[in-house]
Write an enzyme that holds these catalytic residues in place. Structure first.
Site, PDB file in Angstrom:
ATOM      1  N   HIS A 231       0.844  -1.186   0.000  1.00 43.84           N
ATOM      2  CA  HIS A 231       0.000   0.000   0.000  1.00 43.84           C
ATOM      3  C   HIS A 231       0.885   1.244   0.000  1.00 43.84           C
ATOM      4  O   HIS A 231       2.001   1.234   0.535  1.00 43.84           O
ATOM      5  CB  HIS A 231      -0.921   0.010   1.216  1.00 43.84           C
ATOM      6  CG  HIS A 231      -2.213  -0.706   0.963  1.00 43.84           C
ATOM      7  ND1 HIS A 231      -3.023  -1.181   1.978  1.00 43.84           N
ATOM      8  CD2 HIS A 231      -2.867  -1.038  -0.190  1.00 43.84           C
ATOM      9  CE1 HIS A 231      -4.086  -1.757   1.473  1.00 43.84           C
ATOM     10  NE2 HIS A 231      -4.016  -1.688   0.158  1.00 43.84           N
ATOM     11  N   ASP A 233       0.937   4.089   1.587  1.00 42.16           N
ATOM     12  CA  ASP A 233       1.425   4.695   2.823  1.00 42.16           C
ATOM     13  C   ASP A 233       2.474   3.840   3.518  1.00 42.16           C
ATOM     14  O   ASP A 233       2.928   4.187   4.622  1.00 42.16           O
ATOM     15  CB  ASP A 233       0.259   4.980   3.778  1.00 42.16           C
ATOM     16  CG  ASP A 233      -0.532   3.725   4.125  1.00 42.16           C
ATOM     17  OD1 ASP A 233      -0.439   2.742   3.367  1.00 42.16           O
ATOM     18  OD2 ASP A 233      -1.242   3.724   5.146  1.00 42.16           O
TER      19      ASP A 233
END
Length: 630
Positions: A231, A233
């Site tokens: 992902h 982040d």
């Protein structure tokens, strides 16, 4: 002319005798030779320290007292015999007095030591020693603690701080503790573990380069990077971090080792190839294959990306494809794990955790160390055999201590008089190695529990925390929505820490609706987790640039936590607006009825000044004029 000369002479006379003719003013500042002296009333007896022993505080160069700290730090921090674990606190030491030149002594009230580790005086560690208490008492204590001055780590080196933390060479740095996207007050996921002189990074979200340069972590010393899942982040900052490392390393240095799920090699190679990056170090990417998708009952498994991988970059060296191995647990069930590192001093394993994409958690296990030599018991026996040992060619019996220290369990060392020294009586019990568990995003980490058992520290995400005034009365619905999104609440993190018998729980990966300076948010995050854990387990909500030492001792607290140099000020946020950054239409309607919303909820920021010079500072702006002037 004569009057003018007389006036000048009079002024000169007044200047020469001004100190006696004019009224004396109080002295506002002491000179270097008149600096106030700090003296302890009834100082304790000398403890045999060196004459020039310095204060234990890394930023202080004053002479240390009997307790190892200078008088100023000992008084300012209210230092006494602070308890560890269940031992009571003894703060009954005599109060200190400050004696100024030609002034009567005045009592100075010592500030009581706070048991909240997030609020240490300057750069001195606060021992995490939870005491039995209810949830209401915990909230009251945090209410009084939040808002006190945070510790200022400054430019303290890791080696200097280690002098205070005896017997520890493992440290955690929290460079980013937020989720989804970085903000001005909280970065996204990034945790660094220091092992001796090496730094290992776990996840590198967007903006990690900035956080690295704000911390004392040396980019050139980062040897390994572990990615829990892909992902944004947790991985968008990886190409930039590699460039920052490349600027700080020599071409002859060993390659940086990267570990992560399948697809990490494609991501890194593509990003560096398209951007034509040149300032990158030599690196290797090791991919973890066949990570099971454990969230299939609640969401669709991501479709594998079919992209032609670019060829090897000039700085890339071939990496390994690591496949899982099955292990049989005590109850007869099977579990998966990936064997990443097996070194004499440390081992690293990975196991799957449940999230909306394939995700793993990492377990760093330090090897057990032999116990210390009981020299007070061994040396007298060697001295009794000094003459016999001399006949055998041993001039100094002390030279045999190293051989005795190397005895394995069950082995013995024979002496000339016919007796033996066995390992059990010569050595203290073996020191169990430390274990640190760093999990990725997850709503259920039970598949990693077999590796995390008896962990010293568990770093677990706590993305969402229930707040009745904003989330409504349906707490179960809130928890279920958090679970469906593949994330955890502090309660879920605490249940996992209790299951694996962890000694400390570090909470991180918070929703950006919880600003780090919000006392209410921090209090609720820690309080909701503390209710589910025994009193011996410390619970800390980490914030950016904070750090924690992992103690080697199995007695007392597992962590010594240091606050960040500066924690963002919560006064810059409107509490009602900072509670929810992004809301659904239904939530917006409810908030508008309460008068708490003006569209998207974002922190209120003061507008930059208007004018022709308004764009000079950081975050400024410039207006383009239609006229013929500037």
């Amino acid at each position: 002319m004569s009057k003018l000369v007389g006036a000048l002479l009079l002024l000169g006379l007044l200047a020469g005798q001004g100190s006696s003719l004019l009224p004396a003013k109080p002295q506002l500042r002491l000179g270097l030779r008149q600096r106030a002296r700090v003296v302890l009333a009834d100082p304790p007896a000398a403890s045999g320290r060196g004459k020039y022993e310095r204060c234990k505080s890394p930023s202080c160069r004053r002479k240390a007292g009997a307790d190892g700290f200078c008088a100023e730090h000992s008084v300012a921090a209210g230092r006494g015999a602070v308890a560890v674990g269940a031992v009571a606190m003894d703060l009954t030491a005599p109060p200190a007095t400050v004696v100024e030149p030609e002034a009567a002594p005045e009592p100075v009230t010592a500030r009581p030591a706070s048991m909240d580790a997030r609020h240490a005086q300057r750069d001195e560690p606060a021992h995490i020693a939870p005491t039995p208490r209810g949830h209401a008492e915990a909230e009251d204590e945090l209410d009084g603690a939040v808002g006190e001055g945070e510790g200022d780590m400054g430019e303290v080196s890791a080696a200097a701080t280690d002098a205070e933390v005896q017997g520890t060479d493992m440290e955690l740095f929290f460079l980013g503790t937020g989720s989804c996207l970085p903000t001005v007050v909280r970065g996204v996921a990034c945790t660094v573990v220091r092992m001796d002189g090496s730094f290992w990074m776990f996840d590198a979200g967007e903006g990690t380069q900035i956080q690295l340069q704000r911390s004392i972590v040396r980019p050139g010393a980062i040897d390994r990077i572990f990615v829990t899942h892909l992902h944004g982040d947790h991985a968008y900052g990886l190409p930039g971090v590699l460039c920052l490392i490349g600027n700080a390393r020599s071409p002859n240095d060993p390659p940086v080792e990267l570990y992560g799920p399948a697809g990490l090699r494609l991501f890194v190679r593509t990003a560096l190839a398209i951007s034509r990056a040149r300032a990158i170090p030599h690196y290797r990417v090791h991919e973890l294959h066949q990570i099971p998708f454990l969230h299939a009952d609640f969401s669709r498994e991501p479709t594998p990306v079919r992209v032609t991988c670019p060829p090897h970059a000039p700085h890339e060296q071939p990496g390994d494809d690591i496949f899982p191995e099955k292990v049989t647990l005590a109850d007869g069930s099977e579990a998966l794990q990936w064997r990443l590192i097996d070194e004499p001093e440390v081992a690293v394993r990975a196991a799957p955790v449940q999230h909306t994409v394939p995700c793993v958690g990492y377990v760093v296990r330090e090897s057990d160390r032999p116990g210390r030599l009981r020299i007070d018991d061994v040396l007298p026996r060697l001295e009794e055999n000094r003459e016999l040992l001399r006949e055998e060619g041993v001039r100094d019996p002390r030279s045999l201590l190293k051989r005795i220290k190397a005895l394995m369990p069950g082995e013995t060392f024979p002496l000339p008089d016919g007796t033996e020294i066995c390992a059990e009586e010569a050595l203290e019990p073996m020191q169990r190695g430390r274990k640190v568990v760093i999990l990725g995003d997850t709503c259920d980490a039970s598949a990693c529990a077999h590796l995390a058992t008896n962990a010293d520290v568990v770093v677990h995400e706590a993305t969402n925390t229930y707040m009745r005034e904003f989330d409504g009365p349906d707490e179960r619905g809130f928890d279920r929505a958090t679970y469906l999104h593949g994330h955890s609440t502090p309660l879920v993190a605490a249940q996992f820490a209790a299951r694996v018998n962890a000694r400390a729980l570090m909470l991180t990966h918070f929703s950006q609706r919880h600003p780090p300076g919000s006392s209410r948010g921090v209090r609720r995050i820690e309080g909701s987790a503390r209710r589910e854990l025994p009193n011996e387990c410390a619970v800390i909500a980490a914030h950016d640039l904070s750090r924690a030492f992992v103690s080697r001792s199995k007695v007392g607290p597992a962590l010594q936590f240091f606050a960040a140099p500066k924690e963002p000020d919560a006064s810059a946020f409107d509490e009602a607006e900072s509670a929810l950054i992004v809301m659904t239409p239904e939530e917006k309607a409810v908030a508008r009825q309460r008068g708490q919303s003006r569209g998207q909820l974002v922190p209120r920021m003061r507008a930059p000044p208007r004018g022709p010079r308004a764009g000079g500072g950081r975050g400024g702006r410039a207006f383009v004029s239609r006229g013929s002037g500037p």
